[in-house]
Every structure is written in C-alpha cells, then in structure tokens.
Design a protein around this motif. Structure first.
Motif, PDB file in Angstrom:
ATOM      1  N   THR A  22     -23.104   5.806  22.755  1.00  0.00           N
ATOM      2  CA  THR A  22     -22.482   4.756  21.161  1.00  0.00           C
ATOM      3  C   THR A  22     -24.022   4.191  20.919  1.00  0.00           C
ATOM      4  O   THR A  22     -24.567   4.246  21.474  1.00  0.00           O
ATOM      5  N   LYS A  23     -24.357   3.599  19.751  1.00  0.00           N
ATOM      6  CA  LYS A  23     -25.513   2.998  19.393  1.00  0.00           C
ATOM      7  C   LYS A  23     -25.917   1.705  20.499  1.00  0.00           C
ATOM      8  O   LYS A  23     -27.565   2.155  20.602  1.00  0.00           O
ATOM      9  N   ALA A  24     -25.226   1.145  21.300  1.00  0.00           N
ATOM     10  CA  ALA A  24     -25.369   0.136  21.445  1.00  0.00           C
ATOM     11  C   ALA A  24     -25.855   0.769  23.041  1.00  0.00           C
ATOM     12  O   ALA A  24     -26.148   0.981  23.404  1.00  0.00           O
ATOM     13  N   ASP A  25     -24.975   1.423  23.630  1.00  0.00           N
ATOM     14  CA  ASP A  25     -25.157   2.214  24.759  1.00  0.00           C
ATOM     15  C   ASP A  25     -26.589   2.633  24.441  1.00  0.00           C
ATOM     16  O   ASP A  25     -27.352   2.691  25.755  1.00  0.00           O
ATOM     17  N   LEU A  26     -27.308   3.331  23.403  1.00  0.00           N
ATOM     18  CA  LEU A  26     -28.106   4.141  23.174  1.00  0.00           C
ATOM     19  C   LEU A  26     -29.378   2.702  23.650  1.00  0.00           C
ATOM     20  O   LEU A  26     -30.343   3.111  24.362  1.00  0.00           O
ATOM     21  N   ASN A  27     -28.843   1.962  22.630  1.00  0.00           N
ATOM     22  CA  ASN A  27     -30.351   1.091  22.625  1.00  0.00           C
ATOM     23  C   ASN A  27     -30.311   0.464  24.203  1.00  0.00           C
ATOM     24  O   ASN A  27     -31.261  -0.162  24.587  1.00  0.00           O
ATOM     25  N   ALA A  28     -29.291   0.146  24.998  1.00  0.00           N
ATOM     26  CA  ALA A  28     -29.374  -0.555  26.063  1.00  0.00           C
ATOM     27  C   ALA A  28     -29.746   0.088  27.032  1.00  0.00           C
ATOM     28  O   ALA A  28     -30.396  -0.366  27.926  1.00  0.00           O
ATOM     29  N   ILE A  29     -30.126   1.991  26.805  1.00  0.00           N
ATOM     30  CA  ILE A  29     -30.303   2.357  28.134  1.00  0.00           C
ATOM     31  C   ILE A  29     -32.276   2.925  27.415  1.00  0.00           C
ATOM     32  O   ILE A  29     -33.238   3.298  28.193  1.00  0.00           O
ATOM     33  N   GLY A  30     -31.837   1.875  25.855  1.00  0.00           N
ATOM     34  CA  GLY A  30     -33.891   2.291  25.749  1.00  0.00           C
ATOM     35  C   GLY A  30     -34.296   3.604  25.362  1.00  0.00           C
ATOM     36  O   GLY A  30     -34.572   4.284  25.546  1.00  0.00           O
ATOM     37  N   VAL A  31     -32.914   4.738  25.271  1.00  0.00           N
ATOM     38  CA  VAL A  31     -32.953   6.035  24.041  1.00  0.00           C
ATOM     39  C   VAL A  31     -33.922   5.422  22.628  1.00  0.00           C
ATOM     40  O   VAL A  31     -32.908   5.430  22.309  1.00  0.00           O
ATOM     41  N   SER A  32     -34.662   5.971  22.149  1.00  0.00           N
ATOM     42  CA  SER A  32     -35.405   6.235  21.335  1.00  0.00           C
ATOM     43  C   SER A  32     -34.823   7.950  20.723  1.00  0.00           C
ATOM     44  O   SER A  32     -34.638   9.030  21.011  1.00  0.00           O
ATOM     45  N   GLY A  33     -35.312   7.883  19.421  1.00  0.00           N
ATOM     46  CA  GLY A  33     -35.043   8.890  18.648  1.00  0.00           C
ATOM     47  C   GLY A  33     -35.776   9.134  18.329  1.00  0.00           C
ATOM     48  O   GLY A  33     -36.954   9.692  18.827  1.00  0.00           O
ATOM     49  N   GLY A  34     -36.462  10.321  16.788  1.00  0.00           N
ATOM     50  CA  GLY A  34     -37.372  10.507  17.085  1.00  0.00           C
ATOM     51  C   GLY A  34     -38.964   9.919  16.859  1.00  0.00           C
ATOM     52  O   GLY A  34     -38.368   8.851  16.270  1.00  0.00           O
ATOM     53  N   ARG A  35     -40.108  10.218  16.644  1.00  0.00           N
ATOM     54  CA  ARG A  35     -40.846   9.880  16.833  1.00  0.00           C
ATOM     55  C   ARG A  35     -41.070   8.975  17.718  1.00  0.00           C
ATOM     56  O   ARG A  35     -41.981   7.775  17.651  1.00  0.00           O
ATOM     57  N   LYS A  36     -40.621   9.184  18.794  1.00  0.00           N
ATOM     58  CA  LYS A  36     -40.517   8.280  20.135  1.00  0.00           C
ATOM     59  C   LYS A  36     -41.440   8.184  20.658  1.00  0.00           C
ATOM     60  O   LYS A  36     -42.467   7.410  21.987  1.00  0.00           O
ATOM     61  N   ASN A  37     -42.502   9.033  20.758  1.00  0.00           N
ATOM     62  CA  ASN A  37     -43.297   9.281  21.390  1.00  0.00           C
ATOM     63  C   ASN A  37     -45.470   8.330  20.506  1.00  0.00           C
ATOM     64  O   ASN A  37     -45.636   9.466  19.992  1.00  0.00           O
ATOM     65  N   LEU A  38     -45.812   7.108  21.946  1.00  0.00           N
ATOM     66  CA  LEU A  38     -46.841   6.974  21.284  1.00  0.00           C
ATOM     67  C   LEU A  38     -47.738   7.242  21.327  1.00  0.00           C
ATOM     68  O   LEU A  38     -48.713   6.417  21.165  1.00  0.00           O
ATOM     69  N   ILE A  39     -48.342   7.987  22.223  1.00  0.00           N
ATOM     70  CA  ILE A  39     -49.027   8.706  23.039  1.00  0.00           C
ATOM     71  C   ILE A  39     -49.038  10.052  21.549  1.00  0.00           C
ATOM     72  O   ILE A  39     -48.769  10.815  21.478  1.00  0.00           O
ATOM     73  N   ILE A  40     -50.636   9.729  21.303  1.00  0.00           N
ATOM     74  CA  ILE A  40     -51.076  10.938  19.900  1.00  0.00           C
ATOM     75  C   ILE A  40     -52.188  12.233  21.228  1.00  0.00           C
ATOM     76  O   ILE A  40     -52.172  11.615  21.904  1.00  0.00           O
ATOM     77  N   ASN A  41     -51.681  13.283  21.229  1.00  0.00           N
ATOM     78  CA  ASN A  41     -52.034  14.464  21.489  1.00  0.00           C
ATOM     79  C   ASN A  41     -51.411  14.701  23.134  1.00  0.00           C
ATOM     80  O   ASN A  41     -52.752  14.799  23.756  1.00  0.00           O
ATOM     81  N   GLY A  42     -50.128  13.840  23.816  1.00  0.00           N
ATOM     82  CA  GLY A  42     -50.175  13.578  24.471  1.00  0.00           C
ATOM     83  C   GLY A  42     -49.940  15.443  25.265  1.00  0.00           C
ATOM     84  O   GLY A  42     -49.889  15.536  25.997  1.00  0.00           O
ATOM     85  N   GLY A  43     -49.909  16.628  24.247  1.00  0.00           N
ATOM     86  CA  GLY A  43     -49.522  17.644  24.642  1.00  0.00           C
ATOM     87  C   GLY A  43     -50.387  18.325  24.815  1.00  0.00           C
ATOM     88  O   GLY A  43     -51.099  19.648  25.159  1.00  0.00           O
TER      89      GLY A  43
END
Lengths: 308, 115
Positions: A22-43
């Motif tokens: 559920t959404k709560a489960d996802l939050n519990a394990i810390g899974v984030s949705g789109g735009r999750k990468n806080l690094i820019i140009n990580g590729g």
C-alpha cells in the motif's frame, strides 16, 4: 505518474518487502516515485564545459556538469566514457591518477537544497569500478564524513553496486555525496582510477533502480548552475540615447541561475581589457559594455557559472 | 575550487581588480559581488588573506580610455564629413570653413595625430 506504475517499476527486492503493498508500505520502505534522484547529471550525459572523450588533465574544478573533481598532492586525468554496464550502454566518468603520492582523488557533487533533507533517511548509490581498495561512496555534511562497509569498493577492478544509507542532521552545513579514495590521505599510485555510472541520491533506505531522465531535461537542470554558448550570439550595438561610441548588449540565459553567475565572454574584435566589461549581472541575464567602439563587435562565446 | 576538506581556496586567483559589478579575476572572469557566488566567496577570502585589489582603472588606463573615446569621436566626425571632401574633389564645391576647421581639430585630437 500513477501509483500503479510506480509499483510495477519496483525492483524484486522491494516487491519482496511486503506481500500487499500500500502507499503506507511504500513509504515505510522509503520508495519514492518520479523525480526521485536528487543528483543532477548522475548519468554523466551532460558536459557543457568540454568534450572529455580522451583523457584530459584535470586539476581541481568542474568538468562534466555538476561534478567537481578534487585531487590532493597528485595530478589526474578525467575522461567521459561510453561503456556497457549491466548489459546496457551508459556514460561514465573516470578519474585516473597520473602521479604517485600520499593524497586524495575524488569526484563529488554539492546538493543545493540540503536543508530540507535534515532528519530524513537518504540512500546514495552508484555503480563504481576501481582498482583502489580505498574507493567508496561517502557523504560530507560539513561536520563529518559518513561511509560504511556497504559503500566500499573491493578495488578488484570490476563494476560493483555500492550504496550508503544515512540521515543528515540539522547541524549539517552542506551535503556532498562523493565517490572518493579518501580515508584520510592515502597512498595513490599512477594508474589508480575511479569510474562511476548511474549515481543516485534518493529518499528512503533502499537503493532503487537508477532514474533515467532525457538529455534535454538533464541539460536544463544543469543549466541552473552553468550555461555556455560556444557560437556567436549577440551583436554589440550603440544605443542612440547613450551617445558617444558606447556599445552595449544583453545576453539572456535559457535557465534562471542559482545565483548571480561569474561570467566570461570572448569578443570577435578584441579590445583593451579596460575598455569593456560586464554590467547588470543577474540570475537571468548579463550585459556587456564596450566603450570607444570604432568597428563592429560580436560576442563570440560566453559562459555563466553559478555552481556551488 | 575546494581542497579535499572542502574549504574555500584562493590558489586559483592570480589577479583581481574592482569592476562595476564586482571583480575581474585573472583578467577574464567577471565575478559578481554576491556571497552566494562561490568565486566571490573565494575573492573575499583572497582579500582577507591580505591581498590587494587593483583599482578598476589605473591612471594609464584612464588616460588610454579617454584618448580612445576621443579617437572614436574624432573618427566618427571625420567619417561623417568625408563627403565634403569627395564633393570638392569631384565637383569643385568648396568645403565650408567651419567643417575644415573642425576636421583639423579632429585630426589633431586623434592620437597618434592623423596628418
């Protein structure tokens, strides 16, 4: 992006974390949705400052966008490579020691909005290849250096998945995710290298799959910190009401900068340095003034640097 | 640039002079007077180390700039009145005396003097 699509994209590790997510489960394990990468140009796709397809001497500074190179006591080369990792073609950044000494060799990125991350669990991950057993992922928060066993490379020369989960404190004064051979200063030898791909920093305690962004999107993110124009882009005109032979032109940025940038420019007809300069440098534009104009002049190229 | 312990560094600064909008560093980089700019932070650290900013213009540059502006103004006047000379050459119409005088003054003001 719908939640159903997020769930479909979860890795097998995350799917196994719960049978009824559920959404709560996802939050519990810390899974984030789109735009999750806080690094820019990580590729490592964007490189406005130059092309480093062949090894290039790299003193301290910025080369590929948003990534700083830091060496201490040694000299090093930098190279942007296209290679196969995990069966896919990716861009990588490689730094190679070209001298031997007790020193440091590392790449790092300064995260701008670090204050909002205080007290939240973050995971820093990357694919890393190195022949140096001190190589690791590390966080510098302005107070201390953070790493652990899972963030360290064996130095065996193969691609390894490294990750580091940590929680920045409210006393942090910066946030620098780093791929480093630094453990104090270490003995470095000519040929020692660190190569990285798919670098990611995300909310949560799990290193999820690398978030791919389009080149155009990544370029725009990078241009908040650095923008360059290598072609002729602006005539210098003499405003009628300014009188005399005072030339002026305004250059507008494609993307608003983080702060007023440092500016360099090259004129098509070089003039005495005391005869020209910048005015009205803002986050959105800068002006070039050129006095005593006797012939036409063009801005041949320019750079605007607002890196952290 | 930062050293391995992420402190500000001033080693990359070889020269620095005042500029209208901030500083001109190493002769080519215009650095705004904005502490949020990392180069500005380095310049302020460089000053704190006891280094001295060069003035925006030296006496020689002020003199050179003044002469350059005089030259540009003189050149513009000569260019705008050349047609009087052409007309005189082709049609024998005399050049007005005030134009002849002003052109002589423009040539004299030019440095090096236009003979």
């Amino acid at each position: 992006m719908s939640k159903a699509r997020n769930i479909a994209a979860l890795s097998t590790v995350e799917v196994a974390a719960t049978t009824d997510q559920t959404k709560a489960d996802l939050n519990a394990i810390g899974v984030s949705g789109g735009r999750k990468n806080l690094i820019i140009n990580g590729g490592f796709d964007v490189s406005q400052r130059g092309t480093y397809t062949t090894a290039t001497s790299a003193p301290d500074g910025y080369y590929l966008d948003r990534w700083a190179i830091d060496v201490n006591a040694i000299t090093a080369n930098i190279q942007q490579l296209t290679t196969t990792v995990d069966g896919g073609t990716v861009k990588t950044m490689k730094i190679i020691a070209t001298s031997s000494a007790t020193g440091a060799l590392q790449m790092y990125q300064v995260v701008e909005a670090f204050a909002a991350l205080a007290g939240r669990t973050l995971t820093f991950s990357a694919r890393v290849k190195s022949n140096q057993s001190s190589t690791r992922l590390q966080i510098y928060d302005g107070v201390s250096f953070i790493d652990d066993a899972g963030s360290r490379h064996t130095g065996g020369g193969d691609w390894e998945n490294l990750s580091l989960t940590f929680t920045p404190s409210s006393s942090s004064t910066t946030l620098n995710p780093r791929i480093t051979g630094y453990d104090g200063l270490i003995a470095l030898t000519t040929g020692d290298y660190i190569e990285a791909a798919n670098v990611q920093l995300e909310l949560g305690s799990v290193a999820t799959d690398f978030e791919h962004r389009s080149y155009g999107e990544e370029l725009a993110l990078c241009q908040r910190y650095y923008e360059a124009e290598a072609n002729q882009s602006a005539w210098i005109n003499i405003p009628q009401l300014l009188g005399g032979n005072y030339g002026r032109t305004c250059v507008y940025f494609k993307v608003e900068k983080r702060a007023s940038p440092s500016v360099t420019y090259v004129l098509s007809s070089p003039s005495a340095a005391s005869n020209h300069g910048t005015q009205f440098v803002t986050k959105n534009s800068f002006n070039v003034y050129l006095n005593s104009m006797t012939t036409y002049n063009i801005i041949n190229s320019w750079t605007a640097d607002a890196e952290l | 640039m930062r050293s391995y312990n992420m402190e500000n560094s001033t080693a990359w600064i070889t020269s620095c002079k005042l500029q209208t909008s901030g500083y001109l560093v190493n002769g080519t980089m215009s650095v705004p007077n904005d502490p949020a700019n990392r180069h500005c932070a380095d310049v302020l650290a460089w000053i704190a180390e006891g280094n001295t900013l060069a003035p925006e213009f030296t006496d020689a540059e002020i003199a050179a700039n003044t002469q350059a502006e005089t030259n540009a103004t003189s050149q513009a006047y000569l260019d705008s009145t050349d047609w009087y000379i052409t007309r005189f050459t082709e049609a024998s119409v005399a050049v007005p005396a005030d134009v002849t005088t002003a052109r002589a003054e423009a040539r004299a003001a030019y440095s090096p003097v236009k003979e």
